[in-house]
Design a protein around this motif. Structure first.
Motif, PDB file in Angstrom:
ATOM      1  N   GLU A 227       0.651  -1.369   0.055  1.00 62.45           N
ATOM      2  CA  GLU A 227       0.001  -0.011   0.067  1.00 62.45           C
ATOM      3  C   GLU A 227       0.947   1.028  -0.087  1.00 62.45           C
ATOM      4  O   GLU A 227       2.032   1.184   0.490  1.00 62.45           O
ATOM      5  N   ASP A 228       0.372   2.343  -0.589  1.00 60.36           N
ATOM      6  CA  ASP A 228       1.039   3.461  -0.645  1.00 60.36           C
ATOM      7  C   ASP A 228       1.806   4.155   0.603  1.00 60.36           C
ATOM      8  O   ASP A 228       2.778   4.376   0.819  1.00 60.36           O
ATOM      9  N   GLU A 229       0.987   4.038   1.646  1.00 60.68           N
ATOM     10  CA  GLU A 229       1.519   4.398   3.136  1.00 60.68           C
ATOM     11  C   GLU A 229       2.442   3.445   3.580  1.00 60.68           C
ATOM     12  O   GLU A 229       3.245   4.023   4.739  1.00 60.68           O
ATOM     13  N   ARG A 230       2.544   2.440   3.152  1.00 58.42           N
ATOM     14  CA  ARG A 230       3.771   1.501   3.805  1.00 58.42           C
ATOM     15  C   ARG A 230       5.032   1.269   2.840  1.00 58.42           C
ATOM     16  O   ARG A 230       5.766   0.691   3.230  1.00 58.42           O
ATOM     17  N   LYS A 231       4.886   2.155   1.918  1.00 59.84           N
ATOM     18  CA  LYS A 231       6.003   2.253   0.842  1.00 59.84           C
ATOM     19  C   LYS A 231       7.349   2.623   1.545  1.00 59.84           C
ATOM     20  O   LYS A 231       8.280   2.258   1.694  1.00 59.84           O
ATOM     21  N   GLY A 232       7.295   3.844   2.527  1.00 61.76           N
ATOM     22  CA  GLY A 232       8.312   4.340   3.005  1.00 61.76           C
ATOM     23  C   GLY A 232       8.955   3.294   4.305  1.00 61.76           C
ATOM     24  O   GLY A 232      10.248   2.957   4.095  1.00 61.76           O
ATOM     25  N   PRO A 233       8.050   2.942   5.062  1.00 58.31           N
ATOM     26  CA  PRO A 233       8.470   1.886   5.918  1.00 58.31           C
ATOM     27  C   PRO A 233       9.121   0.663   5.210  1.00 58.31           C
ATOM     28  O   PRO A 233      10.201  -0.066   5.893  1.00 58.31           O
ATOM     29  N   LEU A 234       8.525   0.164   4.235  1.00 58.16           N
ATOM     30  CA  LEU A 234       9.276  -1.050   3.416  1.00 58.16           C
ATOM     31  C   LEU A 234      10.387  -0.660   3.054  1.00 58.16           C
ATOM     32  O   LEU A 234      11.410  -1.565   3.018  1.00 58.16           O
ATOM     33  N   LEU A 235      10.577   0.321   2.376  1.00 54.47           N
ATOM     34  CA  LEU A 235      11.842   0.667   1.677  1.00 54.47           C
ATOM     35  C   LEU A 235      12.869   0.819   2.789  1.00 54.47           C
ATOM     36  O   LEU A 235      14.040   0.290   2.814  1.00 54.47           O
ATOM     37  N   ARG A 236      12.703   1.392   3.968  1.00 53.91           N
ATOM     38  CA  ARG A 236      13.664   1.493   5.178  1.00 53.91           C
ATOM     39  C   ARG A 236      13.983  -0.062   5.606  1.00 53.91           C
ATOM     40  O   ARG A 236      15.100  -0.135   5.988  1.00 53.91           O
ATOM     41  N   TYR A 237      12.890  -0.771   5.637  1.00 51.54           N
ATOM     42  CA  TYR A 237      13.132  -2.211   6.180  1.00 51.54           C
ATOM     43  C   TYR A 237      14.032  -3.233   5.277  1.00 51.54           C
ATOM     44  O   TYR A 237      15.197  -3.655   5.723  1.00 51.54           O
ATOM     45  N   LEU A 238      13.803  -2.914   4.014  1.00 44.62           N
ATOM     46  CA  LEU A 238      14.544  -3.494   2.709  1.00 44.62           C
ATOM     47  C   LEU A 238      16.153  -2.914   3.015  1.00 44.62           C
ATOM     48  O   LEU A 238      17.151  -3.833   2.811  1.00 44.62           O
ATOM     49  N   GLU A 376       6.541  -7.273   9.138  1.00 43.24           N
ATOM     50  CA  GLU A 376       6.243  -6.538  10.281  1.00 43.24           C
ATOM     51  C   GLU A 376       7.016  -5.092  10.006  1.00 43.24           C
ATOM     52  O   GLU A 376       8.319  -5.146  10.285  1.00 43.24           O
ATOM     53  N   LEU A 377       6.265  -3.817   9.895  1.00 40.61           N
ATOM     54  CA  LEU A 377       7.119  -2.914   9.448  1.00 40.61           C
ATOM     55  C   LEU A 377       6.959  -1.735  10.583  1.00 40.61           C
ATOM     56  O   LEU A 377       7.589  -0.580  10.250  1.00 40.61           O
ATOM     57  N   LYS A 378       6.437  -2.236  11.865  1.00 40.97           N
ATOM     58  CA  LYS A 378       6.215  -1.338  13.078  1.00 40.97           C
ATOM     59  C   LYS A 378       7.773  -0.978  13.326  1.00 40.97           C
ATOM     60  O   LYS A 378       8.488  -1.791  13.670  1.00 40.97           O
TER      61      LYS A 378
END
Length: 380
Positions: A227-238, A376-378
């Motif tokens: 989802e768009d709102e999870r792109k930032g956290p996913l980027l940082r996670y990766l 888990e992106l928290k």
């Protein structure tokens, strides 16, 4: 071949150096010398072939030595089919004009927004980039006059005709002086484009660039549905989970590039943005620090990514998809160079899934779309 062999002035060559342009594309090699000689051009070239700079550079050079004309009487007119392309062309003009001793004022105008600010900003404009409908609105309002246009550019003429601008374009042509230089660029030469070519161009130089197929077999492509709102956290996670020490991230806009960098820094990830709104010093520093490893993430727009030439760049991430499959291939081709493998990751929102399907079809390669629901992106 180098830019210095094309007849460009020292000032333009210096501007090219500041924008990290090192080697001309084929269409630039062929078109620039003839445009400088005042010839009409018919250029057949795909998006991403470098055609924008092929007319921007000689136009700016020709206008450098020309006295400023009457107010609201523009010298060069670039007609484009869409707001997005208008903004993109405008960015190229501004990036090079800002680096010249005699700055050429350019303005981008399109419909769907208030016309009043555009009318006010027409003061002193020499180069106007416009969609046909909004241009005619400005003419009707006496905000701009076309009687002194010396150079006319039709960019992506085939798309303008497909989008139904034929009548508006004909109305614009009637307002232009008969004696002028005409530069027409199109991805294809269909029946409608051929008809316009016949009455618009005088003894044109025809340039056709056949795109080279880029070998992407060495590149491991991965895509995540998110989802768009999870792109930032996913980027940082990766970035953190895969310990990426050198990754180039692509965004579709200047604003998004800055926003992504701000969040990366807030999460203790060394990052910088590279785009046309940054000062020359900031762009040079960002590129130097990325190449030297002082920062790990460079977030760039397509326009400013040309100078990023790193033989063994391990990761490229598409935070947002580009508008054309060719741009996608150009982006991921930044990795997997010099016979080394590389990883290209794309973050695909629900709205981008169809477009990503088109990209896969064009490059004739299937990319598995992985779910991110279980990640888990928290805290990222």
């Amino acid at each position: 071949m180098s830019f210095s062999s094309l007849g460009l002035s020292p000032a333009i060559l210096k501007a090219l150096e500041k924008q990290f342009y090192n080697t001309p594309y084929p269409i630039q090699e062929q078109a620039i010398p003839f445009i400088l000689k005042g010839k009409d051009i018919l250029g057949i070239a795909q998006t991403g072939s470098g055609k924008t700079a092929s007319f921007v550079l000689p136009i700016l050079q020709l206008l450098q030595t020309k006295p400023l004309g009457k107010n609201r009487h523009i010298s060069a007119l670039v007609l484009v089919p869409t707001r997005e392309l208008a903004l993109q062309v405008g960015e190229v003009f501004k990036a090079f004009s800002d680096a010249l001793p005699n700055r050429i004022k350019t303005l981008v105008v399109f419909g769907g927004v208030s016309i009043n600010p555009q009318m006010i900003h027409m003061q002193g404009v020499e180069v106007l980039i416009a969609t046909p409908g909004r241009l005619l609105d400005l003419v009707d309002s006496k905000a701009v006059y076309l009687s002194d246009v010396e150079i006319l550019v039709l960019d992506e003429a085939d798309k303008m005709l497909n989008l139904g601008f034929k009548e508006e374009m004909a109305a614009v042509f009637k307002l232009l002086p008969k004696k002028r230089q005409n530069l027409l660029f199109s991805a294809t030469l269909g029946k409608d484009v051929d008809t316009i070519t016949e009455f618009l161009l005088h003894d044109p130089v025809k340039i056709e660039i056949v795109a080279e197929e880029q070998n992407i077999d060495l590149i491991q492509q991965v895509a995540y549905a998110v989802e768009d709102e999870r792109k930032g956290p996913l980027l940082r996670y990766l970035i953190k989970e895969q310990k990426m020490n050198q990754v180039l991230v692509f965004t579709s806009s200047v604003h998004r590039a800055d926003a992504v960098v701000e969040k990366l820094k807030a999460n203790n990830i060394l990052a910088a943005a590279l785009h046309s709104k940054k000062s020359q010093g900031a762009r040079s520093d960002a590129l130097y620090h990325f190449k030297s490893g002082k920062i790990h993430v460079l977030v760039a727009t397509d326009l400013m990514s040309r100078g990023i030439d790193i033989p063994f760049l391990p990761f490229v991430i598409n935070y947002e998809l580009p508008r054309s499959p060719k741009d996608y291939i150009h982006r991921i081709g930044r990795t997997g160079r010099a016979e080394s493998s590389g990883i290209a990751i794309s973050l695909i929102s629900e709205e981008e899934k169809h477009h990503f399907g088109v990209i896969q079809k064009k490059m004739k390669k299937k990319v598995e779309l992985l779910s991110t629901d279980e990640i888990e992106l928290k805290g990222y």
